[in-house]
Design an enzyme around this catalytic site. Structure first.
Site, PDB file in Angstrom:
ATOM      1  N   GLU A   1      -7.770  -4.661  -0.093  1.00 49.74           N
ATOM      2  CA  GLU A   1      -7.741  -3.227  -0.378  1.00 49.74           C
ATOM      3  C   GLU A   1      -8.905  -2.570   0.365  1.00 49.74           C
ATOM      4  O   GLU A   1      -9.867  -3.252   0.745  1.00 49.74           O
ATOM      5  CB  GLU A   1      -7.911  -2.995  -1.875  1.00 49.74           C
TER       6      GLU A   1
ATOM      7  N   ASP B   1      -6.255  -5.834  -9.020  1.00 50.59           N
ATOM      8  CA  ASP B   1      -5.033  -5.695  -8.219  1.00 50.59           C
ATOM      9  C   ASP B   1      -3.929  -6.609  -8.798  1.00 50.59           C
ATOM     10  O   ASP B   1      -2.786  -6.178  -8.949  1.00 50.59           O
ATOM     11  CB  ASP B   1      -5.330  -6.048  -6.758  1.00 50.59           C
TER      12      ASP B   1
ATOM     13  N   GLY C   1      -0.825  -8.125   3.913  1.00 49.61           N
ATOM     14  CA  GLY C   1      -0.751  -7.965   5.371  1.00 49.61           C
ATOM     15  C   GLY C   1       0.289  -6.927   5.737  1.00 49.61           C
ATOM     16  O   GLY C   1       1.237  -6.672   4.978  1.00 49.61           O
TER      17      GLY C   1
ATOM     18  N   LYS D   1       0.498  -0.163  -6.062  1.00 50.01           N
ATOM     19  CA  LYS D   1       0.537  -0.835  -7.381  1.00 50.01           C
ATOM     20  C   LYS D   1      -0.330  -0.153  -8.423  1.00 50.01           C
ATOM     21  O   LYS D   1       0.045  -0.085  -9.596  1.00 50.01           O
ATOM     22  CB  LYS D   1       0.187  -2.306  -7.242  1.00 50.01           C
TER      23      LYS D   1
ATOM     24  N   LYS E   1      -0.212  -5.517 -10.640  1.00 53.38           N
ATOM     25  CA  LYS E   1       1.076  -6.137 -10.300  1.00 53.38           C
ATOM     26  C   LYS E   1       1.700  -6.790 -11.535  1.00 53.38           C
ATOM     27  O   LYS E   1       2.911  -6.742 -11.729  1.00 53.38           O
ATOM     28  CB  LYS E   1       0.872  -7.158  -9.175  1.00 53.38           C
TER      29      LYS E   1
ATOM     30  N   THR F   1      -2.957  -0.025   7.795  1.00 47.42           N
ATOM     31  CA  THR F   1      -2.355  -1.301   8.212  1.00 47.42           C
ATOM     32  C   THR F   1      -0.859  -1.349   7.889  1.00 47.42           C
ATOM     33  O   THR F   1      -0.023  -1.680   8.737  1.00 47.42           O
ATOM     34  CB  THR F   1      -3.052  -2.470   7.472  1.00 47.42           C
ATOM     35  N   VAL F   2      -0.522  -0.992   6.639  1.00 51.09           N
ATOM     36  CA  VAL F   2       0.878  -1.103   6.211  1.00 51.09           C
ATOM     37  C   VAL F   2       1.728   0.002   6.837  1.00 51.09           C
ATOM     38  O   VAL F   2       2.845  -0.245   7.320  1.00 51.09           O
ATOM     39  CB  VAL F   2       0.971  -1.079   4.666  1.00 51.09           C
TER      40      VAL F   2
ATOM     41  N   GLY G   1       3.702  -8.502  -1.896  1.00 53.53           N
ATOM     42  CA  GLY G   1       4.040  -8.296  -0.484  1.00 53.53           C
ATOM     43  C   GLY G   1       5.493  -8.539  -0.167  1.00 53.53           C
ATOM     44  O   GLY G   1       6.366  -7.799  -0.617  1.00 53.53           O
TER      45      GLY G   1
ATOM     46  N   GLY H   1      -6.575  -7.478   7.359  1.00 54.38           N
ATOM     47  CA  GLY H   1      -5.715  -6.440   6.765  1.00 54.38           C
ATOM     48  C   GLY H   1      -5.085  -6.864   5.452  1.00 54.38           C
ATOM     49  O   GLY H   1      -4.089  -6.279   5.026  1.00 54.38           O
TER      50      GLY H   1
HETATM   51  N1  HSE Z   1      -4.903  -6.361  -1.254  1.00 51.07           N
HETATM   52  C1  HSE Z   1      -3.618  -6.850  -1.656  1.00 51.07           C
HETATM   53  C2  HSE Z   1      -3.660  -8.360  -1.683  1.00 51.07           C
HETATM   54  C3  HSE Z   1      -2.568  -6.355  -0.719  1.00 51.07           C
HETATM   55  O1  HSE Z   1      -4.606  -8.922  -1.126  1.00 51.07           O
HETATM   56  O2  HSE Z   1      -2.786  -8.974  -2.279  1.00 51.07           O
HETATM   57  C4  HSE Z   1      -1.166  -6.629  -1.169  1.00 51.07           C
HETATM   58  O3  HSE Z   1      -0.873  -5.989  -2.379  1.00 51.07           O
END
Ligand code: HSE
Length: 403
Positions: free
Chosen positions: A183, A194, A296, A98, A198, A13-14, A127, A180
């Site tokens: 993860e 996640d 996204g 991350k 971060k 996606t990214v 993001g 999207g």
């Molecule tokens: N899966 C992560 C989120 C993507 O939902 O924040 C961005 O880091």
């Protein structure tokens, strides 16, 4: 202006969004020259000339025409190997990974110093919100007291849908994947891990200290139930998955990730869907707030593009705060006030409460609200893995300054 040739590793996606954004950017003076993918035949939304694709990252790392590697794969250890190889081969690296960065920050900082190359990773945290570069450059003084917020778009999307729209948790999770945001393994989003990764990165750039993820308390939202939502609603609050790093004094700071009851007068109350929101608190300015899309393809690609163009101007993180003296030390020796809902796993008897202020029991479930040490929650990790319980934090730090 000379064009930067990019080697792109990862075309999900990214990666696909970045390819489109770089191809249409007017002032980036950059082009994607090679793309490393897992499978050559996989159908993709974005079509690229077949000769750009390879399945061997070495084709990028060893290509002398490529000066910049952009790494956006989901395997942290493979990403680490490719990032190290690229830096050693004299290339700069931009990464959104991350998990890799949170796990390997000390080694990655050292490798930047020994190779003289730069690794930028604003896209790894929140993001599209430029939180890392702002913490690094603008907040490079002693005034910072706290960085707190919603750092994961998928879990926030699920909470918004369930809380505000009465949708089913499982349906919201599937949509977060389809859109999207999630993860490839969405348990990382809902478990809080996640957000934790971060938070580790943000903490290094906020106060100059690296704390390994394994030392930090993390509790997510997989076990959230209708009764927890009902409790929050009755009190006029929402539940958000919040990550925070808080300076307790010049000598100590704490950090953790946990669901939190959020009152309507808080900035993050209005942060919904896949948006992220970060509150930065300091001595002289009280609170500031950064808000934007946290997940996204295109929002993350915009952040990657910003790092690509920053490299053109020879920007690199200086990690200035790592040289501050004295630096505060991480502690989990701090008292929290939490809500603990349970069914069979008796959290009233099983947790070492300092004090229990409120208890409730009915046929289906019970809850206790009280004070507990963060270090005791870390110790209780095996008990807290039970799926018939849910924990939620009541905000305490700086509560007297929030009117
Ligand atoms: N899966 C992560 C989120 C993507 O939902 O924040 C961005 O880091």
């Amino acid at each position: 202006m000379e064009q930067i040739n990019i080697g792109l590793v990862g075309f999900g996606t990214v990666g696909q969004a970045l390819y489109e954004v770089v191809s249409s950017a007017r002032n980036a003076h950059a082009a994607v020259k090679r793309i490393c993918v897992r499978s050559l035949d996989k159908p993709r939304k974005v079509q690229v000339p077949a000769e750009l694709l390879t399945t061997d990252a070495a084709d990028i790392v060893n290509d002398p025409d490529i000066s910049l590697v952009v790494e956006v794969i989901d395997d942290p250890e493979a990403a680490y190997r490719i990032t190290c190889d690229a830096l050693r081969a004299g290339k700069d690296v931009v990464s959104g990974n991350k998990a890799m960065i949170a796990r390997h920050l000390p080694e990655l900082i050292e490798l930047q110093q020994t190779t003289g190359r730069a690794l930028l990773y604003d896209a790894s945290s929140c993001g599209s919100i430029p939180v890392i570069r702002n913490l690094e450059e603008y907040y490079d003084n002693d005034l910072l007291l706290e960085v707190k917020g919603i750092l994961n778009g998928s879990s926030n999307y699920i909470l918004s849908r369930v809380f505000d729209h009465g949708e089913e948790y499982a349906d919201a999770l599937v949509r977060a994947q389809k859109l999207g945001f999630a993860e490839s393994d969405p348990t990382h989003d809902i478990s809080g891990n996640d957000s934790l990764n971060k938070l580790v990165i943000i903490t290094l750039h906020a106060i100059g200290v690296y704390v390994p993820p394994k030392d930090i308390f993390v509790y997510g939202i997989p076990t959230l139930r209708a009764e927890d939502i009902r409790y929050a609603r009755e009190k006029g609050m929402k539940i958000k998955l919040v990550a925070q790093v808080v300076k307790l004094s010049d000598a100590k700071f704490t950090m953790f990730v946990m669901p939190e009851f959020v009152a309507p007068n808080r900035y993050i109350y209005a942060v919904d869907d896949e948006y992220n929101g970060v509150v930065i608190r300091g001595e002289c300015y009280d609170r500031q707030f950064m808000f934007g899309k946290g997940a996204g393809g295109r929002p993350t690609a915009s952040s990657l593009l910003s790092d690509i163009t920053a490299l053109r101007h020879n920007y690199r993180y200086e990690y200035k705060k790592s040289g501050f003296s004295p630096r505060p030390e991480y502690t989990a020796d701090v008292t929290l006030k939490i809500y603990a809902r349970y069914e069979h796993t008796d959290l009233r008897a099983g947790l070492p409460w300092i004090a229990v202020n409120e208890e409730y029991r009915c046929d289906d479930y019970r809850y206790a609200i009280g004070e507990i040490r963060l270090s005791d929650l870390i110790e209780a990790a095996p008990l807290l893995r039970a799926d018939d319980i849910f924990l939620c934090n009541f905000p305490r730090f700086f509560a007297d300054r929030d009117d």
